[in-house]
Motif scaffolding. Structure first.
Motif, short mmCIF file in Angstrom:
data_model
loop_
_atom_site.label_atom_id
_atom_site.label_comp_id
_atom_site.label_asym_id
_atom_site.label_seq_id
_atom_site.Cartn_x
_atom_site.Cartn_y
_atom_site.Cartn_z
N ASP A 1 4.30 4.18 0.86
CA ASP A 1 3.34 4.22 -0.25
C ASP A 1 2.49 2.95 -0.26
OD1 ASP A 1 4.47 6.62 -0.95
OD2 ASP A 1 5.77 5.76 -2.50
N ASN A 2 1.23 3.11 -0.58
CA ASN A 2 0.30 1.99 -0.77
C ASN A 2 0.05 1.18 0.49
OD1 ASN A 2 0.20 2.58 -3.58
ND2 ASN A 2 2.09 1.42 -3.87
N LYS B 1 -2.54 4.68 3.17
CA LYS B 1 -3.53 5.27 2.25
C LYS B 1 -4.43 4.19 1.67
CE LYS B 1 -5.12 8.75 -0.28
NZ LYS B 1 -5.77 9.93 0.31
N ARG B 2 -3.83 3.08 1.28
CA ARG B 2 -4.62 1.98 0.73
C ARG B 2 -5.48 1.33 1.81
NH1 ARG B 2 -3.93 -2.06 -3.29
NH2 ARG B 2 -6.00 -2.99 -3.53
N TYR B 3 -4.96 1.31 3.03
CA TYR B 3 -5.71 0.70 4.13
C TYR B 3 -6.99 1.46 4.44
CZ TYR B 3 -6.29 -1.80 8.56
OH TYR B 3 -6.77 -2.60 9.57
N THR C 1 -9.01 2.53 2.28
CA THR C 1 -9.91 2.38 1.14
C THR C 1 -11.28 1.88 1.58
OG1 THR C 1 -8.01 1.88 -0.29
CG2 THR C 1 -10.18 1.26 -1.10
N HIS D 1 -13.91 -6.94 -1.58
CA HIS D 1 -13.29 -6.03 -0.60
C HIS D 1 -13.82 -6.30 0.80
CE1 HIS D 1 -12.48 -2.88 -3.98
NE2 HIS D 1 -11.78 -4.00 -4.13
N TYR E 1 -10.80 -6.95 3.08
CA TYR E 1 -10.45 -5.75 3.83
C TYR E 1 -10.98 -5.77 5.26
CZ TYR E 1 -9.39 -3.72 -0.78
OH TYR E 1 -8.88 -3.47 -2.02
N LEU F 1 -0.36 -5.59 2.76
CA LEU F 1 0.10 -4.33 2.18
C LEU F 1 1.56 -4.07 2.53
CD1 LEU F 1 -3.01 -2.07 2.95
CD2 LEU F 1 -2.43 -3.18 0.80
N GLN G 1 4.96 -3.99 -0.12
CA GLN G 1 5.87 -2.84 -0.20
C GLN G 1 7.31 -3.19 0.15
OE1 GLN G 1 4.04 -0.57 -2.21
NE2 GLN G 1 5.57 0.67 -1.18
#
Length: 1295
Positions: free
Chosen positions: A741-742, A745-747, A749, A756, A760, A771, A775
């Motif tokens: 999780d996170n 999927k977050r990567y 974004t 960002h 990012y 990330l 987690q």
């Protein structure tokens, strides 16, 4: 026709240019020699430490014996207290370690049944140990004391029999276990006969003997947990299974409680026995100094040697030398202790008989005359008194008769053989290199009183059944090599392709001899297409075509050559080329059956840039290839629980190796990273040692910078916490971590805000690690895994690269620090002290410009003999001017000015260095901030380089690094902070393609020309593409219509964002897209087929389901974004505003520190810290040195940080050496990295037995389920061991 293919095409062109294929970087011969030396040294150390531990403990037991003269009888409580300390020291260490883990890791309370059982077992074991060593053994002879400790294997022998019987299968260790029990029982019988039958009326001796037998039996309860797991595995009882799970989940709490219980029980036994034996505790305060020294040395040796023996034994097992460096030395330790204590007794006895000139005397008379009649006063050496005290214990047993000696010898041999047979299964124990501590030793606790017995009996007991052998053959890992390319040169592409072909040779798929892992290589080529007018559709650009040429060239190199003249043994077979919704794909099957898939991306069809290429392969490999097959099985109605277990197992055993397009690596480097992830299931990523390659001063600077970063910073992060950045050029990621999780999927974004773009896209590898850390996954560094990548050779390219890295690093670290409380609770490796360490590091990085200014000011003050305040003002003026110019000038001009200033600062740094040395000579002291900085850094860097012998030559680059410090930490910091709003990539953007002519700037097209070009492309697509689709044409139409989305360059060279919503600015590809080319009208497939003559290409089609996946993925995440000029302008403004805010805070902090320092210098007479002045011999000169408080805090903080890094490096080097030795000792000889590549050289594979091959772990599925929930690891891991590969030899055993 086949004969024609085997004939050479150009018989006159037989000379070849073969690049370096062998591993010339790793000194394997030196490592092999180091392995031999290491194994010998470790074996000697383990043997010596076990000998010291046991001998010193038995000396304490002897000194506690009534009648010994070294320690007076009324001082015996002190010796008994030391014996108690040796019993509880390991419990104290375990308590502290478990308390730390309970505070910073997941800890659960056990059930009442579990708590009661564990406390009962610990009570019995600790009570037995205290009774045996404190009460009983001081009344026994030395031979019995040496060997009775071997009898503690009696209950393990019984439990081994029970465990093997519950397996319901024949086991070859059943008979040795039964024999061990009989021998230990026989030893007890002989022991009772010796002591009781001699004088049955001696009630006290009967009591001591009974307590010794009972205590030794109770001690054997220590290792009950070693057999609970295999018994529960083979039992159908839910009670046992639940008990195993509960113990695993609540291990930390149970260890805390059990440690306190053991300490309390030992204290109670000791506290009760002393007054019962009519001794007083008050004498502890009045012991003579000589006796205190004797006891202190003995107990000190015992405690230190026990702890070190446990640690070195662990190292010997991890380096896969269990037989040679663990089992054998510990077996011999008991015999050596016996010889060490008994031989001096015999020698002294014989010397005394010789001194009597023939007068006959027996041992009893010798005891009466010499041993017991000696003076109590200690004079001269202590050794003779200790020998006579040991002799006194034999006198009490009356060893004058041969019958008594025979019985004593029989009991000693029986106990020793019983221990040997009870642990004989260890000789056949299958373990993996760098095995986890919790998989080697069941208990974290070692018993210092009987160190060798506790280590041998605490080692994991396993049963191999037929079912396990079948299960282990099904386990294998999947490795995906994922490289991203853009503008790499021909030589850079050759490096990575050769590396992949090396791995194909190392782990062949066609003749697969090893089932530890299989692999598949994927190359994602960004912006691989260009527009060529007059052709049918878009063509591959020169960079992409170079990749195809490299593949053909490297393939021919790795194709073996026949012994006959001119006849090639094998031509390159046909390979596949496929049209895809994102562009195209080339599938190359390497000589040994593994595949390389090159994905050519068309930026008009799919989003480009590196992060989006990574998202592309993450969803393709993990989403499509891994999960889709289970979805199809689920649709067919298969059981959910079975599918979930299989998915979890495959996620754990699927790895992605992230690579850059120029990375050069050896197969051994990959294996080192795989080892880390296989052994430690909570490790989400692991990176290797990155070596920059190239030539020139910029590269020399980077070589030393990379070395220091890996030697000290990354090792410190690995040891005390987690590595914060696993570089994308060579890092191994676990699929389970990426799919958490996170994370993935977050990567994916999109960058929506100005921050960002910095966090990012400027450092995507660091953000991905951020990330993972959030987690709860661990990121590690493996120094044994070497990889080589090209570094910027140009000053401008280096500055642009660091312009990206600097703000991105700061953004991600600040992000982690802002969530430190949550991360500390979620991630076991990220404790609050580690977060404080990172806070100190980021603070030091922020204040680096001001620190450099202070350093320069100090040198100016010394050289020019000027006031410190004026020197500081003079040192600050040039950076301020450069800061102002950076806000006013273009980036290229800024870099030019920085280059000129760097040269000036380099000469100044040379003066600084000489001035610091001059100040030390003038003041005759090193106790100044500058002197401490230089001296400590020099010592640490040189020592660290010596510990990295293959990189010691990098020390010479350190001189360049020193003179470039102002450029790197002052000018570069200013440049990167001021240009933070420039989010272009900065490197490889203007490098021409190999062999390509410089592109001309295309003239603006009129609307009529654009329309004509558009219809030509539509018609060419209709003629060329075999399977055209409307959506594909629509996308290409939109891409062509939005082809020219250029925005005029903003003032001050503030380039717009080069990702997500922001268009590219005048790159080479856009110029080539509009450039006309004289080429025949053909599509890219035909073009590639015609160009690749040495490697035939056959067009193939994409699977319908996969084609649907790509279209859905493009639509969901990777569709090229429409050109929104308003949005672009808004982002440019937001980035500029963010830049201004951060720069204001950044430089205000530096200004505040400078002002504070300036103020303290002006008022130094009133505010300062006085330290004594010492000379070069560290002698006090009688003078004082005045240091301002800020300078003192800098010294203190810097020294603390450097010392932490240095000691962490030392610790990390030891485990790197362990990994080296274990790898060489377990990899099959025919696969050694320095033996399998030489071109045109045939390698004869040595025949190997089945036991010499890597085998799968003996931990079965039932075992994994039994220990699967919440197991807490000794190695900072919270999850159970996965199904991993184990190396074994000689019928499935380790060496």
């Amino acid at each position: 026709m086949e004969e024609d293919r085997n004939m050479p095409k150009r018989p006159w062109d037989t000379c070849r240019e073969v690049p370096v294929i062998e591993d010339e970087q790793t000194p394997w011969k030196m490592i092999k020699l180091l392995k031999i030396i290491t194994l010998i040294v470790i074996a000697i150390i383990v043997f010596g430490l076990a000998l010291c531990s046991k001998a010193s403990f038995l000396l304490l037991i002897t000194l506690a014996n009534e009648g010994t003269k070294t320690i007076q009888d009324d001082h015996k409580p002190v010796v008994l207290l030391c014996i108690g300390c040796s019993l509880i020291t390991s419990s104290v260490i375990l308590f502290m370690k478990s308390l730390w883990k309970a505070c910073y890791k997941t800890s659960k309370l056990p059930r009442k049944e579990t708590f009661a059982l564990v406390m009962f077992m610990e009570f019995m074991a600790s009570g037995g140990a205290a009774i045996l060593t404190i009460v009983a053994m001081p009344h026994l002879d030395i031979v019995t004391n040496v060997t009775i400790l071997n009898s503690v294997a009696i209950l393990p022998a019984i439990l081994q029999v029970v465990t093997q019987c519950t397996a319901k299968e024949r086991n070859r260790f059943l008979l040795p276990s039964i024999t061990a029990f009989i021998l230990i029982l026989l030893g007890y019988i002989l022991f009772l006969v010796l002591y009781i039958m001699k004088d049955p009326t001696d009630i006290n001796m009967i009591t001591w003997v009974g307590l010794a037998v009972g205590g030794s039996f109770l001690v054997s309860f220590n290792w009950w947990e070693n057999y609970l797991r295999p018994i529960g595995e083979n039992s159908k009882s839910l009670v046992l299974r639940n008990l195993c799970r509960d113990i695993s989940k609540c291990r930390n709490i149970l260890h805390i409680l059990s440690s306190l219980l053991r300490i309390a029980v030992t204290a109670c036994v000791l506290g009760a026995y002393v007054p019962l034996n009519k001794m007083e505790w008050d004498v502890v305060r009045f012991i003579p100094r000589r006796e205190t020294t004797i006891i202190g040395i003995i107990i000190g040796v015992q405690l230190i040697s026990s702890a070190l023996c446990h640690w070195f034994s662990l190292l010997s097992c991890k380096m896969h030398a269990m037989r040679r460096c663990f089992i054998l030395p510990l077996y011999l330790a008991s015999l050596a202790v016996m010889a060490l204590l008994v031989i001096p007794v015999i020698v002294y006895y014989q010397d005394y008989k010789t001194s009597l000139n023939g007068t006959s005397i027996n041992f009893t008379s010798y005891c009466d005359v010499v041993v017991d009649a000696r003076n109590q006063t200690l004079n001269g050496s202590v050794f003779p008194h200790l020998v006579l005290d040991v002799t006194h214990t034999l006198c009490l047993a009356d060893m004058s008769r041969l019958w008594d000696i025979s019985i004593l010898t029989g009991s000693a041999v029986s106990w020793w053989l019983g221990l040997l047979l009870a642990t004989i299964h260890l000789w056949h124990l299958s373990i993996y290199r760098i095995q986890r501590t919790q998989d080697l030793f069941i208990r974290r606790l070692y018993e210092g009183a009987f160190i060798e017995q506790s280590l041998l009996l605490n080692t994991r007991f396993d049963i191999r059944t037929r079912r396990k052998r079948q299960d282990k053959q099904m386990e294998s890992s999947m490795l995906y090599l994922c490289a991203t390319m853009w503008h790499e040169t021909y030589d850079e592409m050759t490096n990575i392709i050769i590396s992949i072909f090396r791995l194909d040779k190392y782990r062949p798929r066609t003749e697969q001899k090893f089932d530890d892992f299989t692999f598949e290589a994927h190359i994602y080529f960004d912006d691989a297409f260009k527009q060529v007018e007059g052709s049918r559709g878009r063509h591959l650009n020169d960079y992409a075509k170079s990749l195809v040429e490299v593949l053909a060239e490297v393939y021919s190199i790795f194709t073996s050559i026949d012994d006959k003249f001119f006849i090639k043994k094998q031509q390159i077979p046909e390979q596949k080329v496929i049209r895809t919704p994102y562009g195209g794909r080339l599938v190359v099957t390497m000589p040994n059956g593994n595949n390389i898939i090159a994905h050519f991306k068309d930026k008009e069809l799919i989003r480009h840039k590196k992060r989006w290429s990574q998202i592309m392969y993450l969803y393709y490999l993990l989403g499509w290839k891994l999960m889709t097959k289970y979805y199809k099985r689920w649709e067919k109605g298969e059981d959910d629980s079975v599918l979930k277990a299989e998915v979890k197992r495959e996620k754990q055993n699927t790895y992605l190796l992230a690579l850059d397009g120029d990375t050069d690596f050896q197969p051994a480097a990959v294996m080192y990273l795989i080892d880390r992830l296989k052994m430690y299931p909570r490790v989400g990523a692991a990176c290797g040692r990155i070596h920059p390659t190239g030539s020139g001063p910029a590269v020399w600077f980077q070589k030393f910078e990379y070395a220091v970063s890996h030697w000290l910073q990354k090792t410190a992060e690995h040891v005390i916490g987690c590595v914060l950045c696993s570089p994308g050029c060579f890092s191994l990621f676990r699929a389970e971590a990426l799919m958490d999780d996170n994370v993935m999927k977050r990567y994916a974004t999109k960058s929506m805000e100005a921050s960002h773009y910095i966090q990012y896209d400027q450092g995507e590898d660091r953000w991905l690690c951020t990330l993972l850390l959030k987690q709860g996954w661990r990121v590690e560094y493996n120094a044994a895994s070497d990889a080589y990548t090209n570094a910027p050779e140009d000053f401008k390219e280096l500055y642009n690269q660091r312009r990206r890295w600097g703000p991105s690093t700061m953004a991600n670290v600040v992000d982690l620090l802002g969530s430190s409380t949550i991360i500390s609770k979620r991630n076991p490796s990220m404790s609050k002290p580690f977060m404080f360490y990172q806070l100190f590091n980021i603070t030091s990085a922020i204040l680096a410009p001001a620190t450099i200014c202070l350093l320069i000011a100090g040198s100016l003050s010394f050289v020019l003999n000027m006031d410190g305040s004026w020197a500081l003002i003079l040192a600050v003026i040039p950076p301020i001017i450069y800061l102002i110019l950076c806000f006013k000038l273009k980036s290229d001009t800024q870099i030019t000015i920085a280059g000129i200033m760097s040269i000036i600062y380099a000469f100044l740094m040379l003066v600084v260095t000489m001035s610091i040395i001059g100040a030390m000579v003038r003041d005759k002291t090193i106790l100044t901030p500058s002197s401490i900085f230089v001296v400590s850094m020099g010592i640490i860097y040189i020592t660290t380089a010596v510990l990295h012998p293959q990189e010691i030559q990098l020390v010479f680059h350190g001189f360049l690094y020193i003179v470039c410090i102002p450029s790197a930490y002052l000018l570069l910091t200013i440049y990167s902070m001021v240009n933070m709003n420039n989010v272009s990539w900065g490197t490889r953007e203007s490098k021409p393609a190999p062999g390509a002519t410089p592109a001309e700037v295309a003239k603006p097209q009129t609307k009529t020309q654009k329309a004509k070009s558009f219809f030509q492309r539509i018609m060419s697509c209709g003629k060329c593409c075999k399977k055209p689709s409307e959506s594909h044409e629509d996308r290409q139409l939109n891409a062509n219509l939005n082809q020219e989305n250029l925005i005029p360059e903003p003032p001050l060279n503030e380039a717009p964002p080069m990702n997500t919503f922001v268009g590219d600015i005048g790159t080479l590809e856009e110029e080539q897209m509009q450039m006309g080319a004289a080429c025949p009208p053909q599509c890219w497939v035909s073009q590639l087929q015609n160009a690749s003559r040495d490697m035939p290409l056959q067009e193939d089609s994409l699977d319908k389901d996969e084609e649907g996946f790509w279209r859905e993925l493009q639509k969901k995440y990777l569709e090229p974004l429409a050109d929104d000029k308003e949005r672009q302008k808004q982002i440019i403004n937001d980035l500029r505003e963010l830049r201004n805010k951060i720069n204001f805070a950044f430089f205000i902090l530096n200004a505040l520190w400078l002002v504070a320092t300036f103020t303290l210098q002006r008022f130094g007479a009133f505010i300062f810290i006085v330290l004594p002045k010492v000379d070069f011999n560290l002698n006090n000169t009688g003078e004082d040195v005045q240091i301002d408080p800020i300078g003192f805090m800098f010294i203190l903080g810097f020294a603390t940080s450097v010392l932490i890094q240095f000691f962490a490096m030392m610790y990390h080097r030891i485990y790197t050496l362990v990994h080296y030795v274990a790898f060489i000792d377990t990899e099959p000889r025919e696969q050694k990295p320095d033996e399998y590549y030489p071109p045109a050289k045939k390698i004869e594979a040595a025949s190997k037995e089945e036991g010499d091959l890597d085998s799968i772990s003996d931990i079965s599925q039932a075992d994994s389920e039994l220990w699967s929930e919440g197991e807490e690891s000794d190695d900072d891991e919270e999850y159970p061991p996965p199904s991993y590969i184990r190396s074994r030899a000689n019928d499935g055993t380790m060496v």
